[in-house]
Design an enzyme around this catalytic site. Structure first.
Site, PDB file in Angstrom:
ATOM      1  N   HIS A 414       0.814  -1.213   0.000  1.00  0.00           N
ATOM      2  CA  HIS A 414       0.000   0.000   0.000  1.00  0.00           C
ATOM      3  C   HIS A 414       0.849   1.264   0.000  1.00  0.00           C
ATOM      4  O   HIS A 414       0.635   2.190  -0.776  1.00  0.00           O
ATOM      5  CB  HIS A 414      -0.939   0.005   1.211  1.00  0.00           C
ATOM      6  CG  HIS A 414      -1.699   1.277   1.380  1.00  0.00           C
ATOM      7  ND1 HIS A 414      -1.273   2.299   2.196  1.00  0.00           N
ATOM      8  CD2 HIS A 414      -2.836   1.713   0.786  1.00  0.00           C
ATOM      9  CE1 HIS A 414      -2.127   3.300   2.119  1.00  0.00           C
ATOM     10  NE2 HIS A 414      -3.082   2.967   1.277  1.00  0.00           N
ATOM     11  N   CYS A 745      -1.117  -3.519 -16.526  1.00  0.00           N
ATOM     12  CA  CYS A 745      -1.153  -2.585 -15.411  1.00  0.00           C
ATOM     13  C   CYS A 745      -0.204  -3.091 -14.329  1.00  0.00           C
ATOM     14  O   CYS A 745      -0.453  -4.110 -13.701  1.00  0.00           O
ATOM     15  CB  CYS A 745      -2.576  -2.464 -14.865  1.00  0.00           C
ATOM     16  SG  CYS A 745      -2.700  -1.362 -13.462  1.00  0.00           S
TER      17      CYS A 745
END
Length: 798
Positions: A414, A745
């Site tokens: 994250h 991606c």
């Protein structure tokens, strides 16, 4: 002898009259003559011309005294400048208003009195003949007087004449090479718009920070507009998208509530600030109808002038109407061509910690160790955030950090993902950062030296190499960007790119919406009184949790879609894991505990499940608002973590029930290709979707069986593993075989040039990269395409 008139009605004036009435009055006259039919509302009034100013000085024989006051001026000697300017002003004041000029002002004032009736007060504003021009604005150099009684008009006109010689005006003219005695000054006299009883502000037909041409930016605050112009308040802000407005869509793109702590009102001793009542601070000072009316006026003005404009507006608290009170060419400097930046560390202190480098920047700041969310309040902007790990709850603070250092996590954790999106250097997986780094100590965080990131003691010596890429050709392979933060959308869209390949709505949910969607719908099920009160406060007076979620999400996605319009923007529906959802306000009351949330209740499996179907309905409502109300049909929807064909069918059916029908009004629906089953059954999945975006992070994790958030096994996580590369090859070939879009991606093409070359050879249609990687990877892709064409004479799979 000059036979120019001394007084002209604004309706008689055009832009050609700048030498006579100055830039401000000429522009207002232009609006009166040509744009009132287009809905541009301008107060009636008249101009006392520059010829009248010169006549007043001639009648008084004041020119020699004025010339003497300014002879030998040294503009850099502040005391001398102030003294000479004061003498010059007094010369003009002593000249007064001669009888002939008074006689010509009287009937013009009488016409205004008849137009507006009793109780008329006036706005008396200076308009220099070298003001509000494309090459020099002179804004704020001269005097204006508001709420002037007609008995005080002549005195105000004389003071406006004298304000041609404010110290700041004299200095500004000297710097721009204007002769002080050849510049004249006109005075505009208009009905006073009673913004002291309502609101006012400014608007630009271009984004002032990025020079993005497709938005109108409106700033608004209670009271008179001086506070907004001078930056004395934090105003409300509104964005409207010009291309979709022109196509008939009437929607505010984004709104931001400002603090508006004070408001400027009229009265003794003149305009002054008073505290804004709390209830007014907490509400917008314009409604959507007024915002859109102002935006329409701004677009009409820009179209008429053929260039970006800086416009002042005011709302009258008596008649409730909005008026344009000034329009001038926008003269702020625009951003130059895109450049490639390379940070080089020349000297540095001791190495205090190392980990995996994220981004390619260097930043210096003071350490702030944060061990839990309860300590986030102590964080200060510009500090280096040091933590064991981060979660989406921390994203507002991450946006204020100079850099991020974590003990845990890999290159796709994250902290790494968010740091890339924000353009911050981050060193992750250090193992000991919270003990090795001390609160308050100055450190430099370097991610500009390869895969290993370093935290150095003290301030490192750094220089930045910049390469102008304004003439960078476009590769055949689409180069798209990953973006989740709407605040970065306008700036990022100015990079050479082909759209957004991954717009993560999680950022909007965690930073802007802040609460779990089900907690917003059912606050009564939140048993903790403090959390429930926080949700109530978040929703605001409307007490409509659904409206809060849908409105904020639509605005966030809408800003990204508008910034890149008409290029495609692929919006991934929510992909929080249960522990991340639980971390949202009120989330713990709606989420189960999972031992391994990475492969648990996430992505598509949630959307039609009874435990989250209401939340998914809110997401879909927001996407409909973006596409239908805002007119941003360049939005492509993407479903993450679609495990099975039956799951895909169920979710697509649910979306159709909610008004998002694949193929209707051009709606395309993609799926993330990040599970081996997506590749194995690529032909079957391709019948259900318009494109695949290969998510290398999860595809690598699930192919190799590696936890991508564990630094203990980070050495086993590698997108270049032959098994992963074969999965990618099969996916791309399957997309081509079925005639659907293939995209990639992930960070791999940026980190590993050989991966970019591999994707080019496969014939991938697009790569989606973090903004800091776009220019560098574009070069790599161009080189790869050139080599491939030279070697084979073909474009590989194309």
């Amino acid at each position: 002898m000059d036979t120019s008139p001394f007084v002209l009605d604004l309706a008689e004036i055009t832009l050609a009259d700048v030498p006579l009435v100055g830039g401000k009055n000429a522009s207002l006259g232009e609006l009166h003559r040509h744009l009132t039919s287009a809905g541009v509302r301008v107060p009636h009034g008249f101009a006392v011309t520059a010829a009248a100013y010169r006549y007043a000085l001639e009648e008084a024989g004041a020119w020699p005294a004025l010339e003497a006051a300014l002879a030998g001026l040294d503009p850099d000697d502040v005391d001398d400048l102030e003294a000479r300017a004061a003498r010059a002003r007094q010369v003009v004041l002593d000249a007064g208003v001669p009888p002939r000029l008074r006689d010509e002002i009287a009937p013009a004032l009488d016409r205004l009195r008849r137009t507006y009736g009793p109780g008329l007060t006036l706005a008396v504003r200076s308009s220099a003949t070298a003001e509000d021009l494309p090459e020099a604005s002179f804004a704020g150099q001269h005097a204006s007087f508001l709420d002037v009684h007609e008995d005080d008009l002549l005195s105000s006109v004389s003071q406006c004449f004298a304000s041609l010689f404010t110290a700041r005006g004299v200095h500004y003219r000297h710097r721009h090479g204007y002769d002080h005695l050849s510049v004249g000054l006109s005075v505009g006299v208009m009905k006073m718009v009673r913004a002291d009883l309502a609101s006012s502000g400014v608007m630009f037909t271009i984004d002032t920070e990025t020079a993005h041409p497709d938005v109108v930016l409106i700033s608004a605050s209670w009271g008179l507009g001086e506070n907004v112009v001078q930056g004395a308040v934090e105003p409300d802000e509104f964005y409207v998208h010009k291309p979709t407005y022109r196509k008939g869509h009437r929607a505010v793109l984004q709104r931001r509530l400002g603090e508006k702590a004070v408001r400027m009102v009229t009265g003794t001793p003149g305009p002054h600030n008073v505290a804004t009542p709390e209830e007014d601070r907490r509400r917008f000072c314009l409604d959507d109808r007024e915002v859109l009316e102002l935006a329409g006026a701004a677009i009409a003005i820009e179209d008429h002038y053929g260039r970006p404009m800086d416009i002042e507006w005011a709302k009258d608290g008596v008649d409730g109407l909005t008026y344009i009170v000034q329009a001038r060419p926008e003269t702020a400097s625009t951003r130059g061509a895109a450049t490639l930046e390379r940070y080089v560390v020349e000297e540095h202190g001791l190495v205090l910690a190392t980990g995996r480098a994220v981004g390619d920047r260097v930043a210096t700041g003071r350490v702030r160790v944060v061990r839990s969310t309860t300590e986030l309040a102590s964080f200060r902007p510009g500090e280096v955030l040091v933590a064991e790990t981060t979660t989406p709850d921390w994203e507002p603070v991450l946006g204020q950090a100079a850099a991020v250092v974590t003990e845990r996590g890999g290159r796709t954790c994250h902290a790494a993902i968010v740091a890339r999106e924000l353009g911050l250097p981050a060193v992750v997986g250090t193992g000991d950062a919270t003990t090795a780094l001390v609160d308050g100590a100055e450190v430099s965080v370097s991610c500009a030296e390869g895969d290993t990131g370093h935290v150095y003691e003290g301030a490192a010596t750094v220089h930045v190499d910049r390469l102008d890429l304004s003439d960078l050709p476009r590769p055949r392979t689409g180069i798209m960007v990953n973006l989740g933060n709407p605040a970065l959308a306008l700036r990022t869209s100015m990079l050479p790119n082909d759209g957004v390949g991954l717009a993560r709505i999680e950022f909007v949910i965690s930073e802007v919406i802040k609460a779990h969607p089900l907690a917003l719908l059912h606050p009564e099920r939140v048993s903790d009184d403090e959390e429930r009160a926080a949700i109530t406060s978040l929703i605001g007076p409307a007490q409509d949790g659904a409206a809060h979620f849908v409105g904020r999400l639509a605005e966030g996605v809408g800003m990204i879609a508008a910034a890149f319009h008409p290029r495609p923007v692929v919006v991934r529906m929510s992909d929080f894991k249960t522990n991340e959802y639980a971390g949202l306000l009120g989330g713990s009351w709606f989420e189960p505990h999972e031992d391994n949330p990475m492969i648990g209740f996430r992505g598509a499996s949630r959307y039609a499940h009874p435990a989250y179907e209401e939340g998914f309905a809110l997401e879909c409502a927001a996407m409909r608002r973006v596409r239908e109300d805002m007119g941003l049909t360049n939005v492509v929807l993407m479903l993450p973590f679609v495990r099975r064909l039956a799951e895909a069918d169920l979710v697509l059916e649910r979306m159709a029930q909610l008004g998002l029908v694949r193929g209707q009004d051009g709606l395309q629906v993609y799926a993330m290709c990040e599970i081996p089953n997506n590749v194995v059954l690529v032909d079957e999945f391709a019948q259900r979707f318009d494109g695949f975006s290969i998510g290398s992070n999860d595809l690598t994790q699930l192919t190799l069986g590696v936890d991508r958030d564990s630094e203990l096994v980070a050495f086993d996580y590698d997108e270049r593993d032959p098994g992963v590369m074969k999965m990618i090859r099969l996916a791309v070939e399957g997309c081509r075989r079925n005639g659907i879009h293939s995209g990639f991606c992930g960070q791999a093409p940026s980190d590993y040039p050989e991966m970019a070359e591999f994707l080019v050879e496969l014939g991938i249609e697009s790569m989606s990269l973090n903004p800091d990687s776009v220019l560098r990877t574009t070069r790599i892709v161009l080189d790869a395409e050139s080599r491939l064409l030279a070697a084979t004479g073909t474009d590989a799979g194309r």
